[in-house]
Design an enzyme around this catalytic site. Structure first.
Site, short mmCIF file in Angstrom:
data_model
loop_
_atom_site.label_atom_id
_atom_site.label_comp_id
_atom_site.label_asym_id
_atom_site.label_seq_id
_atom_site.Cartn_x
_atom_site.Cartn_y
_atom_site.Cartn_z
CB CYS A 50 -1.00 -0.07 1.05
SG CYS A 50 -0.18 -0.05 2.81
N GLY A 85 6.59 -4.45 11.41
CA GLY A 85 6.99 -5.88 10.81
C GLY A 85 6.25 -6.52 9.71
CB SER A 105 -9.40 -7.00 7.42
OG SER A 105 -9.83 -6.26 6.40
#
Length: 436
Positions: free
Chosen positions: A50, A115, A203
């Protein structure tokens, strides 16, 4: 041959540019094959997250190779060169190696030391291997980068208490809730009607952090309801109501806080959709999907507040100062790992000479062995022939061991080249073919 990386990240490009270059896993093979089809590209692997899109390559010529990768990015994104090039960066050889080590360690992340980037680098390695776009050089480089990321997290404090994109998103929601109440602090989400759209890894992390922050319940929507139910089963202490994505309108009408993290190529929420709904409360949208799940036009609607991944800087900056000191510890590890890889890379210069030396000695061994065996006559058994052949091979290997070790040992390039010339002269080795 030259190692190079071309890409862009949250440091060089806003999300509206990054989302145009995102390469989902289902199209990764096609992208790798397209790049590998360019005669400048010998090996290639792609890191798409992203917050970054980076293409790591082994190319014949640095300038021409970087140009070929930049052209691919322009074609893939549909952006004109003048719109794309200001956001691109490229590194060559030692700078490319050092950059990858920093990325794998989390030092180049929006959330310093996070991480998840290490898992994404591992995924890059897996996809490159599955689609056979990598060779021995990138395999070695990327595998060492993964090891470096693990080493940084085990030998320094950088990974201790590190936040992720998902945890930063939850903190942003808490911060905005506090600011709405006139407080510049994180507020509890206990009274909020919360929804999470999507059931992937991000999510999962959202649910984990929502539970830790005292959220009283979550509506979880996903295109495949079963996947949402499977995810919710991992959070038995958090009340989760699973719904299909078809219930998105109901979610947007009833919830006050909605996180989105789906793999959709286009926005699933825009102003026209929200205008049709009879909302019961103020709606706060936090979109951590790239490409974005929430269209930018929703910010103009009354009673709606929308944030994307670029807005996470506001909460990340609150805890970065302490982590900067930890990053200095990690830099020592990165410098060592970069040096080790470059020493290995430099040693490859000796491989053609070593191979030609080995071939020359092997030819001599085979010829002299055949002469000796022909003089032994028919009484020399097959077993005895094998023993003599093994003996001759063992002698060659013993002779080669020390010079090969010395030629591959870390040393100044000028010294190695001089040693290679001496070996080539002494054994009358043919010069290696020049790389085209």
């Amino acid at each position: 041959m030259h190692i190079a990386v071309v890409g862009l990240s949250h440091r060089t490009a806003p999300v509206e540019i990054r989302e145009k270059l995102s390469i989902p896993e289902q199209t990764m093979e096609t992208s790798l094959q397209t790049l590998r089809g360019n005669d400048q590209v010998l090996e290639v692997s792609i890191l798409s997250t992203c917050n970054r899109l980076e293409i790591y390559t082994l190319v014949r010529h640095p300038e021409r190779g970087i140009s070929a990768i930049s052209d691919f990015l322009g074609q893939h994104s549909g952006l004109a060169a003048e719109d794309l090039s200001p956001h691109l960066f490229n590194f060559h050889h030692d700078e490319a190696v050092a950059h990858l080590m920093r990325v794998a360690a989390g030092l180049d992340s929006l959330v310093l030391g996070e991480g998840q980037i290490l898992s994404q680098v591992k995924k890059m390695v897996r996809l490159g291997q599955e689609h056979k776009s990598m060779g021995p050089i990138l395999n070695r480089l990327l595998t060492q980068a993964v090891s470096t990321g693990k080493r940084v997290r085990s030998e320094t404090n950088l990974g201790t208490g590190a936040v992720s994109i998902s945890s930063a998103a939850v903190e942003l929601a808490q911060l905005k809730l506090g600011q709405a109440q006139g407080e510049d602090q994180l507020m509890t989400l206990e009274s909020e009607l919360v929804a999470v759209v999507g059931a992937g890894r991000m999510s999962r992390l959202l649910l984990q952090h929502l539970q830790a922050k005292g959220c009283s319940g979550v509506m979880l929507l996903n295109r495949t309801r079963q996947r949402a139910e499977d995810l919710s089963a991992d959070f038995p202490e958090l009340p989760v109501e699973c719904r299909p994505l078809d219930d998105l309108n109901h979610c947007l009408s009833t919830c006050s806080l909605v996180f989105t993290s789906t793999a959709a190529d286009d926005p699933i929420v825009d102003a026209s959709l929200l205008k049709q709904l009879k909302r019961r409360s103020f709606l706060r949208l936090i979109d951590i999907g790239v490409p974005r799940n929430i269209a930018s036009d929703v910010v103009d609607l009354p009673g709606v507040e929308s944030h994307d991944v670029d807005d996470l800087h506001e909460v990340v900056s609150r805890n970065q100062e302490a982590r900067q000191q930890m990053a200095k510890e990690a830099e020592v590890v990165l410098q060592e790992e970069t040096r080790l890889f470059l020493e290995w890379w430099d040693s490859l210069e000796a491989v053609p000479t070593i191979n030609r030396l080995r071939a020359t000695l092997e030819a001599i061994r085979a010829e002299e062995l055949q002469k000796a065996l022909s003089r032994m006559g028919p009484d020399f058994s097959a077993r005895e022939r094998k023993v003599v052949e093994a003996l001759s091979k063992g002698i060659i290997n013993k002779i080669l061991h020390t010079p090969v070790t010395q030629l591959r040992a870390p040393q100044a390039r000028q010294e190695r080249q001089q040693a290679l010339r001496v070996v080539a002269c002494l054994f009358e080795l043919d010069p290696p073919l020049e790389d085209g």
